[in-house]
Design a protein around this motif. Structure first.
Motif, mmCIF file in Angstrom:
data_model
loop_
_atom_site.group_PDB
_atom_site.id
_atom_site.type_symbol
_atom_site.label_atom_id
_atom_site.label_comp_id
_atom_site.label_asym_id
_atom_site.label_seq_id
_atom_site.Cartn_x
_atom_site.Cartn_y
_atom_site.Cartn_z
ATOM 1 N N PRO A 18 47.537 17.707 -11.319
ATOM 2 C CA PRO A 18 47.779 18.786 -10.353
ATOM 3 C C PRO A 18 46.741 18.773 -9.236
ATOM 4 O O PRO A 18 45.617 18.319 -9.417
ATOM 5 C CB PRO A 18 47.682 20.055 -11.197
ATOM 6 N N ALA A 19 47.135 19.275 -8.092
ATOM 7 C CA ALA A 19 46.256 19.274 -6.919
ATOM 8 C C ALA A 19 45.770 20.687 -6.622
ATOM 9 O O ALA A 19 46.469 21.674 -6.849
ATOM 10 C CB ALA A 19 46.995 18.720 -5.711
ATOM 11 N N CYS A 20 44.566 20.759 -6.080
ATOM 12 C CA CYS A 20 43.968 22.025 -5.662
ATOM 13 C C CYS A 20 44.764 22.579 -4.472
ATOM 14 O O CYS A 20 45.131 21.833 -3.561
ATOM 15 C CB CYS A 20 42.514 21.784 -5.262
ATOM 16 N N ALA A 21 45.011 23.874 -4.467
ATOM 17 C CA ALA A 21 45.789 24.502 -3.393
ATOM 18 C C ALA A 21 45.007 24.559 -2.087
ATOM 19 O O ALA A 21 45.606 24.674 -1.020
ATOM 20 C CB ALA A 21 46.205 25.912 -3.808
ATOM 21 N N LEU A 22 43.696 24.455 -2.145
ATOM 22 C CA LEU A 22 42.878 24.563 -0.938
ATOM 23 C C LEU A 22 42.556 23.193 -0.356
ATOM 24 O O LEU A 22 42.862 22.914 0.797
ATOM 25 C CB LEU A 22 41.597 25.335 -1.259
ATOM 26 N N CYS A 23 41.956 22.317 -1.139
ATOM 27 C CA CYS A 23 41.535 21.012 -0.616
ATOM 28 C C CYS A 23 42.559 19.908 -0.888
ATOM 29 O O CYS A 23 42.409 18.801 -0.382
ATOM 30 C CB CYS A 23 40.181 20.618 -1.192
ATOM 31 N N GLU A 24 43.549 20.183 -1.723
ATOM 32 C CA GLU A 24 44.623 19.255 -2.036
ATOM 33 C C GLU A 24 44.164 17.989 -2.751
ATOM 34 O O GLU A 24 44.861 16.983 -2.742
ATOM 35 C CB GLU A 24 45.426 18.904 -0.784
ATOM 36 N N ARG A 25 42.977 18.033 -3.376
ATOM 37 C CA ARG A 25 42.525 16.894 -4.177
ATOM 38 C C ARG A 25 43.168 16.974 -5.551
ATOM 39 O O ARG A 25 43.353 18.054 -6.102
ATOM 40 C CB ARG A 25 41.007 16.917 -4.375
ATOM 41 N N ALA A 26 43.503 15.847 -6.112
ATOM 42 C CA ALA A 26 44.018 15.805 -7.482
ATOM 43 C C ALA A 26 42.827 15.952 -8.417
ATOM 44 O O ALA A 26 41.993 15.061 -8.509
ATOM 45 C CB ALA A 26 44.764 14.510 -7.732
#
Length: 108
Positions: A18-26
């Motif tokens: 899953p990816a972070c909603a803020l930085c979009e890193r997995a």
């Protein structure tokens, strides 16, 4: 005639990280961030389970709580888009996107 064995389910198929909603890193581990903090939501008479949330990586979650008070988060930054409009958050996200998710990041 020989019997056919059923198709094996081992090893299990790889899961999408899953990816972070803020930085979009997995990120391998995400935390649930209440966009309206629980303390502020209860004051407004809302159930904690009804409050909006976003899944964030640890560094992004720590950065938000060190940058903003609960009152500020509830009043001005109760959506991910509103958070990304803040200059400090944009600068942090631009920096954290360059860091590998496996690296431990110290947030001040």
């Amino acid at each position: 005639m020989a019997r056919r064995l059923p198709v094996s389910s081992w090893p299990p198929p790889p899961q999408d990280t899953p990816a972070c909603a803020l930085c979009e890193r997995a990120a391998p581990h995400l935390t649930e961030h209440h966009l309206i903090p629980r303390s502020q939501g209860r004051r407004r008479g809302a159930k904690v389970s009804d409050l909006p949330t976003a899944m964030l990586c640890g560094p992004c979650h720590k950065f938000l709580h060190r940058t903003f008070s609960n009152a500020e988060l509830a009043q001005d930054y109760s959506a991910v888009d509103a958070l990304l409009e803040h200059e400090d958050v944009r600068r942090f996200v631009a920096w954290i996107k360059k860091q590998p998710a496996s690296r431990s990041v110290r947030v001040r």
